[in-house]
Motif scaffolding. Structure first.
Motif, PDB file in Angstrom:
ATOM      1  N   THR A  83     -99.424 -63.630 -38.559  1.00 23.94           N
ATOM      2  CA  THR A  83     -99.083 -63.476 -37.841  1.00 23.94           C
ATOM      3  C   THR A  83    -100.342 -63.188 -36.459  1.00 23.94           C
ATOM      4  O   THR A  83    -100.542 -64.090 -35.388  1.00 23.94           O
ATOM      5  CB  THR A  83     -98.545 -62.509 -37.091  1.00 23.94           C
ATOM      6  N   VAL A  84    -101.428 -62.576 -36.406  1.00 24.18           N
ATOM      7  CA  VAL A  84    -102.408 -61.715 -36.024  1.00 24.18           C
ATOM      8  C   VAL A  84    -103.442 -62.523 -35.592  1.00 24.18           C
ATOM      9  O   VAL A  84    -103.961 -62.960 -35.090  1.00 24.18           O
ATOM     10  CB  VAL A  84    -102.874 -60.384 -36.107  1.00 24.18           C
ATOM     11  N   PHE A  85    -104.659 -62.531 -36.899  1.00 18.19           N
ATOM     12  CA  PHE A  85    -105.877 -63.525 -37.339  1.00 18.19           C
ATOM     13  C   PHE A  85    -105.289 -64.408 -38.663  1.00 18.19           C
ATOM     14  O   PHE A  85    -104.851 -64.547 -39.516  1.00 18.19           O
ATOM     15  CB  PHE A  85    -106.837 -62.389 -38.155  1.00 18.19           C
ATOM     16  N   SER A  86    -106.490 -65.625 -37.256  1.00 18.99           N
ATOM     17  CA  SER A  86    -105.959 -66.924 -38.949  1.00 18.99           C
ATOM     18  C   SER A  86    -107.432 -67.742 -39.106  1.00 18.99           C
ATOM     19  O   SER A  86    -108.294 -67.577 -37.907  1.00 18.99           O
ATOM     20  CB  SER A  86    -105.510 -68.178 -38.648  1.00 18.99           C
ATOM     21  N   GLY A  94    -117.698 -72.490 -39.948  1.00 26.00           N
ATOM     22  CA  GLY A  94    -118.695 -72.379 -39.602  1.00 26.00           C
ATOM     23  C   GLY A  94    -118.122 -71.177 -38.127  1.00 26.00           C
ATOM     24  O   GLY A  94    -118.685 -70.567 -37.231  1.00 26.00           O
ATOM     25  N   GLN A  95    -116.848 -72.327 -37.854  1.00 27.59           N
ATOM     26  CA  GLN A  95    -116.330 -71.498 -37.312  1.00 27.59           C
ATOM     27  C   GLN A  95    -115.486 -69.644 -36.787  1.00 27.59           C
ATOM     28  O   GLN A  95    -115.269 -69.687 -38.256  1.00 27.59           O
ATOM     29  CB  GLN A  95    -114.404 -72.485 -36.321  1.00 27.59           C
ATOM     30  N   PRO A  96    -114.863 -69.258 -36.081  1.00 28.46           N
ATOM     31  CA  PRO A  96    -114.281 -68.136 -36.322  1.00 28.46           C
ATOM     32  C   PRO A  96    -112.908 -67.514 -36.152  1.00 28.46           C
ATOM     33  O   PRO A  96    -112.829 -69.026 -36.206  1.00 28.46           O
ATOM     34  CB  PRO A  96    -115.449 -67.343 -35.267  1.00 28.46           C
ATOM     35  N   TYR A  97    -112.956 -66.879 -36.784  1.00 28.33           N
ATOM     36  CA  TYR A  97    -111.635 -66.837 -37.310  1.00 28.33           C
ATOM     37  C   TYR A  97    -110.889 -66.342 -36.018  1.00 28.33           C
ATOM     38  O   TYR A  97    -111.313 -66.093 -35.189  1.00 28.33           O
ATOM     39  CB  TYR A  97    -111.377 -65.342 -37.872  1.00 28.33           C
ATOM     40  N   SER A  98    -109.885 -67.069 -35.769  1.00 30.63           N
ATOM     41  CA  SER A  98    -109.020 -66.750 -34.096  1.00 30.63           C
ATOM     42  C   SER A  98    -108.085 -65.261 -34.273  1.00 30.63           C
ATOM     43  O   SER A  98    -107.890 -64.881 -35.583  1.00 30.63           O
ATOM     44  CB  SER A  98    -108.393 -68.346 -34.249  1.00 30.63           C
ATOM     45  N   THR A  99    -107.936 -65.071 -33.196  1.00 32.28           N
ATOM     46  CA  THR A  99    -106.941 -63.873 -33.307  1.00 32.28           C
ATOM     47  C   THR A  99    -105.586 -64.037 -31.682  1.00 32.28           C
ATOM     48  O   THR A  99    -106.282 -64.487 -30.912  1.00 32.28           O
ATOM     49  CB  THR A  99    -107.437 -62.638 -33.356  1.00 32.28           C
ATOM     50  N   SER A 100    -104.879 -63.557 -31.942  1.00 31.09           N
ATOM     51  CA  SER A 100    -103.847 -63.218 -30.781  1.00 31.09           C
ATOM     52  C   SER A 100    -104.191 -62.350 -30.187  1.00 31.09           C
ATOM     53  O   SER A 100    -103.538 -62.009 -29.105  1.00 31.09           O
ATOM     54  CB  SER A 100    -102.445 -63.283 -31.386  1.00 31.09           C
ATOM     55  N   LEU A 101    -105.059 -60.721 -30.761  1.00 34.46           N
ATOM     56  CA  LEU A 101    -105.524 -59.737 -29.487  1.00 34.46           C
ATOM     57  C   LEU A 101    -106.610 -60.275 -28.823  1.00 34.46           C
ATOM     58  O   LEU A 101    -107.262 -60.726 -29.369  1.00 34.46           O
ATOM     59  CB  LEU A 101    -105.975 -59.004 -31.387  1.00 34.46           C
ATOM     60  N   SER A 102    -106.616 -59.458 -27.928  1.00 30.37           N
ATOM     61  CA  SER A 102    -107.500 -59.332 -27.102  1.00 30.37           C
ATOM     62  C   SER A 102    -109.008 -58.782 -28.057  1.00 30.37           C
ATOM     63  O   SER A 102    -108.847 -58.080 -29.249  1.00 30.37           O
ATOM     64  CB  SER A 102    -107.837 -58.376 -25.915  1.00 30.37           C
ATOM     65  N   GLN A 103    -109.834 -59.483 -27.470  1.00 28.82           N
ATOM     66  CA  GLN A 103    -111.085 -58.234 -27.740  1.00 28.82           C
ATOM     67  C   GLN A 103    -111.432 -56.984 -28.373  1.00 28.82           C
ATOM     68  O   GLN A 103    -111.922 -56.378 -28.922  1.00 28.82           O
ATOM     69  CB  GLN A 103    -112.783 -58.985 -27.693  1.00 28.82           C
TER      70      GLN A 103
END
Length: 145
Positions: A83-86, A94-103
């Motif tokens: 739910t937080v990371f995909s 090569g694309q980074p993981y995405s996240t619903s959290l701010s850096q």
């Protein structure tokens, strides 16, 4: 395996928190502990509402501001990592993981999870792994760290 997804039911108590804190007498030695349990329970209720409203960044921020390891353990057990990371799509290697959290929240999460690897290290290392892959060290808000 990821923890069960959170549902509309009330959250389980965080370790060390009681469901109902006794009202301490003035000068009672348990005043501090009761106040702490009451604050944790109030925070859990707020966080639970934020989770239900799908405000993940705000929920994690609230818990991380408390710097309360048992409360953070409760949160990462209540919320599935997916739910937080995909992970990136295999179509775009090569694309980074995405996240619903701010850096800044990702960085704080990493720091606080790493503080206590004695309790449930496998689960925390899974979260740390995903957070490391989602952290963008070039992002202006985390670059100085």
């Amino acid at each position: 395996a990821s923890p069960a997804p959170y549902t509309a039911s009330a959250p389980a108590a965080a370790p060390g928190a009681s469901s109902r804190a006794p009202t301490p007498a003035v000068g009672d030695a348990s005043t501090s502990a009761s106040a702490s349990a009451t604050a944790r329970n109030a925070t859990m209720a707020k966080v639970w509402q934020l989770l239900q409203d799908k405000h993940l960044d705000a929920a994690f921020s609230q818990v991380l501001r408390m710097v309360d390891v048992p409360l953070l353990r409760w949160l990462v057990s209540a919320v599935p990592r997916s739910t937080v990371f995909s992970a990136p799509s295999p179509a775009f290697p090569g694309q980074p993981y995405s996240t619903s959290l701010s850096q800044p929240v990702v960085l704080s999460l990493m720091q606080q999870l790493a503080r206590d690897l004695e309790h449930d290290p496998h689960h925390k290392l899974e979260w740390l792994h995903d957070a490391c892959l989602a952290l963008n060290p070039r992002h202006p808000s985390v670059q100085p760290y």
